[in-house]
Enzyme design. Sequence first.
Site, mmCIF file in Angstrom:
data_model
loop_
_atom_site.group_PDB
_atom_site.id
_atom_site.type_symbol
_atom_site.label_atom_id
_atom_site.label_comp_id
_atom_site.label_asym_id
_atom_site.label_seq_id
_atom_site.Cartn_x
_atom_site.Cartn_y
_atom_site.Cartn_z
ATOM 1 N N PHE A 1 2.423 5.190 1.023
ATOM 2 C CA PHE A 1 1.643 4.427 0.282
ATOM 3 C C PHE A 1 2.591 3.765 -0.434
ATOM 4 O O PHE A 1 1.471 2.665 -1.890
ATOM 5 C CB PHE A 1 0.716 5.471 -0.619
ATOM 6 C CG PHE A 1 0.498 6.453 -0.349
ATOM 7 C CD1 PHE A 1 -1.317 5.959 0.788
ATOM 8 C CD2 PHE A 1 0.136 8.360 -0.495
ATOM 9 C CE1 PHE A 1 -2.099 6.539 1.207
ATOM 10 C CE2 PHE A 1 -0.728 8.443 -0.301
ATOM 11 C CZ PHE A 1 -1.907 7.796 0.710
ATOM 12 N N SER B 1 -2.901 4.952 -2.743
ATOM 13 C CA SER B 1 -2.688 3.699 -3.428
ATOM 14 C C SER B 1 -3.552 2.134 -2.514
ATOM 15 O O SER B 1 -3.919 2.732 -2.087
ATOM 16 C CB SER B 1 -1.254 3.844 -3.745
ATOM 17 O OG SER B 1 -1.112 2.470 -1.926
ATOM 18 N N ARG B 2 -3.423 1.129 -3.780
ATOM 19 C CA ARG B 2 -3.459 0.055 -2.397
ATOM 20 C C ARG B 2 -3.562 -0.417 -1.671
ATOM 21 O O ARG B 2 -3.691 -1.552 -1.253
ATOM 22 C CB ARG B 2 -3.824 -1.478 -3.973
ATOM 23 C CG ARG B 2 -4.759 -0.363 -5.393
ATOM 24 C CD ARG B 2 -6.399 0.419 -5.297
ATOM 25 N NE ARG B 2 -6.687 0.975 -5.640
ATOM 26 C CZ ARG B 2 -7.525 1.596 -6.280
ATOM 27 N NH1 ARG B 2 -8.241 2.404 -4.737
ATOM 28 N NH2 ARG B 2 -7.849 2.364 -7.259
ATOM 29 N N HIS B 3 -1.928 0.107 -1.772
ATOM 30 C CA HIS B 3 -0.960 -0.694 -0.384
ATOM 31 C C HIS B 3 -0.804 1.194 0.660
ATOM 32 O O HIS B 3 -0.158 2.329 0.247
ATOM 33 C CB HIS B 3 0.097 -0.438 -0.824
ATOM 34 C CG HIS B 3 0.325 -1.628 -1.889
ATOM 35 N ND1 HIS B 3 2.160 -1.685 -2.513
ATOM 36 C CD2 HIS B 3 -0.086 -2.681 -2.202
ATOM 37 C CE1 HIS B 3 1.545 -2.888 -3.580
ATOM 38 N NE2 HIS B 3 0.149 -3.289 -2.969
ATOM 39 N N LEU B 4 -2.170 0.822 1.252
ATOM 40 C CA LEU B 4 -2.212 1.388 3.323
ATOM 41 C C LEU B 4 -1.467 1.221 4.062
ATOM 42 O O LEU B 4 -1.987 0.692 4.874
ATOM 43 C CB LEU B 4 -3.966 2.224 3.063
ATOM 44 C CG LEU B 4 -4.592 2.613 1.596
ATOM 45 C CD1 LEU B 4 -5.690 2.707 1.692
ATOM 46 C CD2 LEU B 4 -3.970 3.691 0.910
#
Length: 513
Positions: free
Chosen positions: A306, A443-446
């Site tokens: 994440f 998170s928005r970062h996967l």
Amino acid sequence: MRNTSAPYRSADVCVIGSGPGGAVTAHVLARSGLRVLLLEEGDRIGPGATLADLEPAWEPALVRGGADRLVPAGRPWSARGLGGGMGLFAGIGFRLRHVDFDARKHVADDALDPRWPLAYADLREHYDEVERLMGVARAAGADPLEPEGARPPLPPHDYSAHGRLLAAAGRRLGLRPFPTPLLINSVPYSGRPACHACGPCNEHACPTGAKADVVATLLDPAREEGSLVVATGSRALRVRAASCDRAGAVEWLDLRARVRHTTRARCVVLAANAVQSSALLLRSRSRWSPAGLGNRHDVVGRGLCFKVSGYVSGTVPAPARGPHRSGGPFSTVAFSDHYLADACPGGLGGVLYEASPAERDPRDGRMPLRVHFLAADQPMWRNRVRLSKQRNGLGARKLVMEYETHPWDAARLNYLADRATKLLISAGALQITREASEYERGSRHLHGGCRAGDDPRTSVVDAHGRVHDQENVYVVDGGFFPYPGGVNPTLTILANAFRIARRIARDLTTATV
């Protein structure tokens, strides 16, 4: 009455997910003359929409709660809508650094192999193409760790009032500030207007089109040409096997009509995001793949990352003169001085950048300052996506995200938080507080879950994004990343999808697949 199901019976390629990876892939394949069906579970994200308005309707993941119970509090979406996370992202467009492609010297002994099965050189031309097509605003050479590439098509955005204060504070500490690279027009470009700071960018859909948009740039033109069919409100249920090493169709549900479809396809491309693509493979069981498609070695869903992150904020005296604009961009100044840092555990840190809050105007003579700190997390076998025995309203098994922060990553996070605090102190900030991002819930970062690599025992796809034991199933989203890198992933997902999609197009149009 026209038979609306006719376009759904068969396609050359079925692409699942319309975020950056799926949009690029659909665009490239459709432009190659192939018939493409793009399935998107969400709807079009309208101008001015916000994450706060949209997210309550998205199905959460189960994560560990109190007393080790599973609770529906996970965030398994970058965004659920046409265009994916780019509809609501902050526009930040970093390239991965050379070290991110082989970070073996910087990960813990118990981490999975972080090596990408390719190098920066393999992505360079695709990064250049994405920047030309989408429009990136940055200052060439200003970032000390910026890898080589073509000159950017747009000049950088000016520092905001907040960015100017942070840049000056950083210089006093011996840091080297540079304009945050943004996929937001600094001047009119490619038929889109320049940003005029009308409001907050992060978690908001741009109302003017100044922020890069894969729907308008990639999907709508291909749809108009007739080679691409986009089905919104469509949930992929499973990939159906035709043989032990080939997929034959995709089963999916029209969420509005509650009608099931089966689309035959020569090729299936997963681009639903790292979590959702992993879950779809796990749901795609068959007599040849009883544990899920591509999961012969129990690797699907493993290595979920994440990124560790957080915020530090404070207030400073409001400048007596100069603009105090209340709108975007969300970030105008960044620092990479702590990316490679001997003092950081493992020697690899991350980036700091301005992350101005939505309410950023001075109040009572003081102005808020806010800094985001971000670093790659260890790819761990135990951090994964799996399926629960519980089922949702559609009868599908709910997904579980199991994630635990590695002690090294907790120490690295504290290192970056300390550096961000010193930056605010140098800017003269008071009332400094640290804000948790709650990245451990998703998170928005996967990243990860469909890790790329050469060894099928430790990875799901090969260097070309193809599932190891399948001839015609690919992954082009952040699930491909065997190591997440310490910067925002959007530009890399776009570039890597261009690389993979061109190979798929070549193979399909020459009938080698």
